[in-house]
Design a protein around this motif. Structure first.
Motif, PDB file in Angstrom:
ATOM      1  N   ASP A 121       0.831  -1.201   0.000  1.00 28.98           N
ATOM      2  CA  ASP A 121       0.000   0.000   0.000  1.00 28.98           C
ATOM      3  C   ASP A 121       0.862   1.247   0.000  1.00 28.98           C
ATOM      4  OD1 ASP A 121       0.691   0.635   2.699  1.00 28.98           O
ATOM      5  OD2 ASP A 121      -0.957  -0.596   3.449  1.00 28.98           O
ATOM      6  N   THR A 122       0.202   2.396  -0.090  1.00 29.85           N
ATOM      7  CA  THR A 122       0.908   3.654  -0.304  1.00 29.85           C
ATOM      8  C   THR A 122       1.392   4.310   0.977  1.00 29.85           C
ATOM      9  OG1 THR A 122      -1.241   4.784  -0.350  1.00 29.85           O
ATOM     10  CG2 THR A 122      -0.265   4.193  -2.470  1.00 29.85           C
ATOM     11  N   ARG A 123       1.154   3.686   2.120  1.00 28.05           N
ATOM     12  CA  ARG A 123       1.688   4.255   3.350  1.00 28.05           C
ATOM     13  C   ARG A 123       3.208   4.267   3.319  1.00 28.05           C
ATOM     14  NH1 ARG A 123      -2.888   1.533   7.127  1.00 28.05           N
ATOM     15  NH2 ARG A 123      -2.648  -0.108   5.580  1.00 28.05           N
ATOM     16  N   LYS A 124       3.776   5.317   3.901  1.00 31.70           N
ATOM     17  CA  LYS A 124       5.231   5.361   4.006  1.00 31.70           C
ATOM     18  C   LYS A 124       5.714   4.248   4.925  1.00 31.70           C
ATOM     19  CE  LYS A 124       9.148   7.538   3.056  1.00 31.70           C
ATOM     20  NZ  LYS A 124       9.668   7.685   1.687  1.00 31.70           N
ATOM     21  N   VAL A 125       4.997   4.022   6.028  1.00 28.99           N
ATOM     22  CA  VAL A 125       5.262   2.868   6.883  1.00 28.99           C
ATOM     23  C   VAL A 125       4.375   1.750   6.338  1.00 28.99           C
ATOM     24  CG1 VAL A 125       5.389   2.006   9.247  1.00 28.99           C
ATOM     25  CG2 VAL A 125       5.718   4.443   8.807  1.00 28.99           C
ATOM     26  N   VAL A 126       4.899   1.040   5.363  1.00 25.29           N
ATOM     27  CA  VAL A 126       4.096   0.219   4.469  1.00 25.29           C
ATOM     28  C   VAL A 126       3.761  -1.136   5.085  1.00 25.29           C
ATOM     29  CG1 VAL A 126       6.128  -0.792   3.338  1.00 25.29           C
ATOM     30  CG2 VAL A 126       3.985  -0.608   2.074  1.00 25.29           C
ATOM     31  N   TYR A 127       2.640  -1.701   4.657  1.00 24.42           N
ATOM     32  CA  TYR A 127       2.324  -3.103   4.879  1.00 24.42           C
ATOM     33  C   TYR A 127       2.443  -3.826   3.545  1.00 24.42           C
ATOM     34  CZ  TYR A 127       0.366  -1.753   9.402  1.00 24.42           C
ATOM     35  OH  TYR A 127       0.201  -1.262  10.671  1.00 24.42           O
ATOM     36  N   TYR A 128       2.872  -5.075   3.593  1.00 24.60           N
ATOM     37  CA  TYR A 128       2.959  -5.896   2.388  1.00 24.60           C
ATOM     38  C   TYR A 128       2.472  -7.294   2.744  1.00 24.60           C
ATOM     39  CZ  TYR A 128       7.345  -7.258   4.684  1.00 24.60           C
ATOM     40  OH  TYR A 128       8.280  -7.683   5.603  1.00 24.60           O
ATOM     41  N   TYR A 129       1.746  -7.919   1.823  1.00 25.16           N
ATOM     42  CA  TYR A 129       1.164  -9.207   2.159  1.00 25.16           C
ATOM     43  C   TYR A 129       0.805  -9.980   0.906  1.00 25.16           C
ATOM     44  CZ  TYR A 129      -2.890  -5.960   2.152  1.00 25.16           C
ATOM     45  OH  TYR A 129      -3.810  -4.986   1.864  1.00 25.16           O
ATOM     46  N   ARG A 130       0.466 -11.259   1.126  1.00 24.75           N
ATOM     47  CA  ARG A 130       0.200 -12.173   0.025  1.00 24.75           C
ATOM     48  C   ARG A 130      -0.366 -13.459   0.598  1.00 24.75           C
ATOM     49  NH1 ARG A 130       5.686 -15.196  -1.797  1.00 24.75           N
ATOM     50  NH2 ARG A 130       4.062 -16.648  -2.482  1.00 24.75           N
ATOM     51  N   ALA A 131      -0.877 -14.316  -0.272  1.00 23.86           N
ATOM     52  CA  ALA A 131      -1.196 -15.685   0.123  1.00 23.86           C
ATOM     53  C   ALA A 131       0.072 -16.523   0.061  1.00 23.86           C
ATOM     54  CB  ALA A 131      -2.250 -16.268  -0.810  1.00 23.86           C
ATOM     55  N   SER A 132       0.146 -17.542   0.896  1.00 23.80           N
ATOM     56  CA  SER A 132       1.255 -18.492   0.812  1.00 23.80           C
ATOM     57  C   SER A 132       1.172 -19.226  -0.523  1.00 23.80           C
ATOM     58  CB  SER A 132       1.191 -19.479   1.976  1.00 23.80           C
ATOM     59  OG  SER A 132      -0.047 -20.184   1.959  1.00 23.80           O
ATOM     60  N   PRO A 133       2.268 -19.823  -0.987  1.00 22.76           N
ATOM     61  CA  PRO A 133       2.223 -20.503  -2.285  1.00 22.76           C
ATOM     62  C   PRO A 133       1.132 -21.560  -2.406  1.00 22.76           C
ATOM     63  CG  PRO A 133       4.499 -20.199  -1.598  1.00 22.76           C
ATOM     64  CD  PRO A 133       3.642 -19.774  -0.442  1.00 22.76           C
ATOM     65  N   ASP A 134       0.777 -22.225  -1.294  1.00 26.13           N
ATOM     66  CA  ASP A 134      -0.296 -23.223  -1.361  1.00 26.13           C
ATOM     67  C   ASP A 134      -1.675 -22.617  -1.144  1.00 26.13           C
ATOM     68  OD1 ASP A 134      -0.327 -22.646   1.339  1.00 26.13           O
ATOM     69  OD2 ASP A 134       0.157 -24.674   1.999  1.00 26.13           O
ATOM     70  N   ARG A 135      -1.720 -21.284  -0.966  1.00 21.66           N
ATOM     71  CA  ARG A 135      -2.969 -20.532  -0.784  1.00 21.66           C
ATOM     72  C   ARG A 135      -3.781 -21.050   0.403  1.00 21.66           C
ATOM     73  NH1 ARG A 135      -4.250 -16.754  -4.023  1.00 21.66           N
ATOM     74  NH2 ARG A 135      -6.516 -16.998  -3.799  1.00 21.66           N
ATOM     75  N   ARG A 136      -3.094 -21.399   1.471  1.00 20.82           N
ATOM     76  CA  ARG A 136      -3.766 -21.830   2.690  1.00 20.82           C
ATOM     77  C   ARG A 136      -3.547 -20.848   3.844  1.00 20.82           C
ATOM     78  NH1 ARG A 136      -5.710 -27.005   3.070  1.00 20.82           N
ATOM     79  NH2 ARG A 136      -6.778 -26.042   4.839  1.00 20.82           N
ATOM     80  N   ARG A 137      -2.689 -19.862   3.680  1.00 19.86           N
ATOM     81  CA  ARG A 137      -2.391 -18.898   4.729  1.00 19.86           C
ATOM     82  C   ARG A 137      -2.239 -17.503   4.114  1.00 19.86           C
ATOM     83  NH1 ARG A 137       0.369 -22.100   9.081  1.00 19.86           N
ATOM     84  NH2 ARG A 137       0.700 -24.181   8.223  1.00 19.86           N
ATOM     85  N   ILE A 138      -2.313 -16.498   4.959  1.00 19.57           N
ATOM     86  CA  ILE A 138      -1.932 -15.140   4.577  1.00 19.57           C
ATOM     87  C   ILE A 138      -0.630 -14.811   5.293  1.00 19.57           C
ATOM     88  CG2 ILE A 138      -2.559 -12.703   4.593  1.00 19.57           C
ATOM     89  CD1 ILE A 138      -4.289 -14.370   2.720  1.00 19.57           C
ATOM     90  N   LEU A 139       0.338 -14.314   4.534  1.00 12.16           N
ATOM     91  CA  LEU A 139       1.609 -13.853   5.073  1.00 12.16           C
ATOM     92  C   LEU A 139       1.579 -12.333   5.057  1.00 12.16           C
ATOM     93  CD1 LEU A 139       3.936 -16.257   3.047  1.00 12.16           C
ATOM     94  CD2 LEU A 139       2.741 -16.697   5.201  1.00 12.16           C
ATOM     95  N   PHE A 140       1.776 -11.719   6.208  1.00  5.82           N
ATOM     96  CA  PHE A 140       1.541 -10.279   6.367  1.00  5.82           C
ATOM     97  C   PHE A 140       2.746  -9.646   7.052  1.00  5.82           C
ATOM     98  CE2 PHE A 140      -0.188  -6.544   8.533  1.00  5.82           C
ATOM     99  CZ  PHE A 140      -0.972  -5.967   7.533  1.00  5.82           C
ATOM    100  N   GLY A 141       3.308  -8.605   6.422  1.00  4.49           N
ATOM    101  CA  GLY A 141       4.510  -7.987   6.955  1.00  4.49           C
ATOM    102  C   GLY A 141       4.427  -6.485   7.037  1.00  4.49           C
ATOM    103  N   GLY A 142       5.302  -5.917   7.843  1.00  5.35           N
ATOM    104  CA  GLY A 142       5.378  -4.473   7.965  1.00  5.35           C
ATOM    105  C   GLY A 142       6.209  -4.070   9.164  1.00  5.35           C
ATOM    106  N   ARG A 143       6.208  -2.785   9.401  1.00  5.06           N
ATOM    107  CA  ARG A 143       6.938  -2.208  10.520  1.00  5.06           C
ATOM    108  C   ARG A 143       5.906  -1.766  11.546  1.00  5.06           C
ATOM    109  NH1 ARG A 143      12.210  -1.881  12.659  1.00  5.06           N
ATOM    110  NH2 ARG A 143      11.908  -0.538  14.437  1.00  5.06           N
TER     111      ARG A 143
END
Length: 432
Positions: free
Chosen positions: A287-309
Motif C-alpha cells: 500500500d501507499t503508506r510510508k510505513v508500508v504493509y505488504y502481504y500475500r497468500a502463501s504458495p499453497d494458498r492456505r495462509r496469509i503472510l503479512f509484513g510491515g513495521r
C-alpha cells in the motif's frame, strides 16, 4: 503475550523454513588460500560467488550464522522493479540520462531473476502474479492514477488502474481507495530460491563455510588476509555482502546503511474459499503508506503472510506478532479469529538516498542498501558484483560511482529510527 492469538505449534521462525530449514553443513575449516572471499551467504553473496566460481576463481563464502540465515530467507517473497525514487527526483539529483539508466536497472533486476530461475531450473514457486498497490487515501489513488498516465517514455511498465468500485476484483477489503496493478511484479518462495541458488553455487565449486564469522580484514600487498575463528584466509579479492547485517568489521559501510527490522506473520491454515475471497487473483499486495504493509497468500494458498513495521524500535517477534495481527484484521476483519502460526523478523538495509549501492572501497567490493526491495536487486547486483570482480565489462551498472552518503555522528546505530517512524505515521494518518 496474548497466547490465544498463537497456535499450539507456534514458531518464532520464518514460515519458509518449515519446508526448507537452514541447511546442516559441516563446520569445516576454511582454506588458507582463495582467489575470492565473500562475506555473507545471502542472495548478494551467492550470486557474486556463482559468477566468480564459474569464471574460474576459487571462491569461499563465509557466514557468521547458518547459510542464508539473514533476510534472504526471511523476506515476504515479493519482487518488484526495486528503485524507490521516481524519475523526476532522480533527474534532479543525477541528470535525466543517469535517472533513466538507474530506473532501467530496476527493470533489469526483475527480468534477471525471472530468467535466472527459468534457466537454472530452480523450483521455488516463482510467478509473475502482479502486484496490487493499494491507495490508503483518496489523494494517494489520484497520485497513482496520474503516475500510470505519465510514465517516462522508454520506461513504461505494464500496469492498470483499479478504481475503488472495482477493488473487490483484486482484494477482499473495503479499507482502500482503489489502486494500481503492476502486472509483471512477481512472487517467490524465498527459502526455496535461496536453496536452489546455493546448490548451483556449490556445484560450481563455491566453498561455503557457515558459523565462521570474518572478524578481521587486513591488506597485505595486493592481497587480503581475512581472519576467522578457525584460521586466516589469504585472498586476492574480498566481497562484502552483508546488507542489513553489516557490522563493525566494515565500519565505512556500516555508517552508510540503516538496518531496519521488517516483521512478518503467517496465519494458521485457512479455508481456501476464504483466501480466494481475500486475494482472488493471487497478487502480491502493498500500500501507499510510508510505513508500508505488504502481504500475500502463501504458495499453497492456505495462509496469509503479512509484513510491515509495527514498532518504533526493534522488538521480539512474539511482541510484534499481535501488532501485525491487529493491522491485518483492520484490512480483513474476517481474519480476526485466525491465529498466528509463525512470527519472525529480518533486517533490511536502507540508504540515506533510498538507492542501492555497488562499488569498491579500499579494494573491497560491495553491494548493499536495497531499501526493502532486495529479492530482485540483491540477486541482480550480486551477479554484477561478481562480474566486476572478474573485470568484465558487462559488470558495469548505472549505480557505479554514485556517492554513498552517510550522516554526521552516524555509526550504524539508527537512533533516529523511532522519531522517523512517528513522523511518517503522522503523515500517513493525515493523507487525504
Amino acid at each position: 503475550m496474548p497466547n490465544e492469538l498463537f497456535t499450539g505449534d507456534f514458531k518464532a521462525a520464518p514460515y519458509w523454513w518449515d519446508a526448507v530449514p537452514r541447511p546442516e553443513m559441516p563446520p569445516g575449516e576454511p582454506p588458507q588460500q582463495a582467489d575470492v572471499v565473500v562475506i555473507g551467504s545471502g542472495y548478494t553473496g551467492l550470486h557474486a560467488a556463482l559468477q566468480t566460481a564459474r569464471g574460474g576463481r576459487r571462491t569461499v563464502v563465509l557466514d557468521a550464522e547458518a547459510a542464508g540465515f539473514g533476510c534472504s530467507t526471511r523476506n515476504g517473497g515479493q519482487i518488484s522493479t526495486s528503485v524507490k525514487p521516481g524519475f523526476a527526483e532522480l533527474a534532479r539529483r543525477h541528470g535525466r540520462e543517469r535517472a533513466f539508466a538507474i530506473l532501467q536497472e530496476g527493470r533489469n533486476s526483475l527480468r534477471f531473476i525471472g530468467d535466472f530461475v527459468r534457466d537454472e531450473k530452480i523450483d521455488c514457486n516463482f510467478g509473475a502474479v502482479g502486484r496490487f498497490h493499494a491507495a490508503h487515501a483518496p489523494g494517494k489513488y489520484e497520485e497513482l492514477a496520474r503516475s500510470v498516465d505519465s510514465q517516462p517514455k522508454g520506461l513504461e511498465v505494464a500496469c492498470h488502474v483499479v478504481p475503488r468500485s472495482e477493488q473487490r476484483t483484486e482484494i477482499g477489503s473495503d479499507l482502500y481507495h482503489g489502486g494500481v496493478v503492476y502486472e509483471s511484479h512477481a512472487s517467490v518462495d524465498p527459502a526455496r530460491y535461496h536453496q536452489g541458488l546455493m546448490q548451483r553455487a556449490v556445484a560450481a565449486g563455491v566453498e561455503i563455510v557457515p558459523h565462521c564469522a570474518a572478524n578481521g580484514i587486513e591488506r597485505l600487498g595486493e592481497d587480503f588476509l581475512v581472519a576467522t575463528p578457525r584460521g586466516t584466509i589469504r585472498a586476492r579479492n574480498v566481497v562484502i555482502a552483508t546488507n542489513g547485517y553489516t557490522g563493525p568489521l566494515t565500519g565505512w559501510l556500516r555508517r552508510r546503511v540503516i538496518p531496519i527490522g521488517s516483521y512478518v506473520i503467517a496465519t494458521e491454515e485457512l479455508d481456501p474459499a476464504l483466501v480466494d475471497r481475500l486475494i482472488p487473483r493471487n497478487r502480491i499486495v502493498s500500500d501507499t503508506r510510508k510505513v508500508v504493509y505488504y502481504y500475500r497468500a502463501s504458495p499453497d494458498r492456505r495462509r496469509i503472510l503479512f509484513g510491515g513495521r509495527v514498532s518504533l524500535n526493534e522488538t521480539d517477534p512474539r511482541r510484534s506478532g499481535p501488532m501485525l495481527h491487529a493491522a491485518l484484521s483492520g484490512i480483513f476483519p474476517e481474519l480476526a479469529p485466525a491465529r498466528i502460526s509463525h512470527s519472525w523478523c529480518g533486517f533490511v538495509a536502507y540508504s540515506f538516498d533510498e538507492l542501492m549501492h555497488i562499488g569498491c572501497h579500499q579494494g573491497m567490493h560491495y553491494a548493499m542498501g536495497y531499501c526493502g526491495s532486495g529479492v530482485g536487486m540483491a540477486s541482480y547486483l550480486g551477479m554484477r558484483l561478481g562480474q566486476q570482480v572478474l573485470g568484465l565489462a558487462e559488470g558495469r551498472t548505472a549505480f557505479d560511482g554514485l556517492p554513498f552518503q552517510t550522516r554526521p555522528f552516524y555509526s550504524g546505530n539508527p537512533w533516529f529510527l523511532a522519531p522517523s517512524i512517528l513522523y511518517y505515521r503522522w503523515r500517513d494518518r493525515l493523507a487525504r
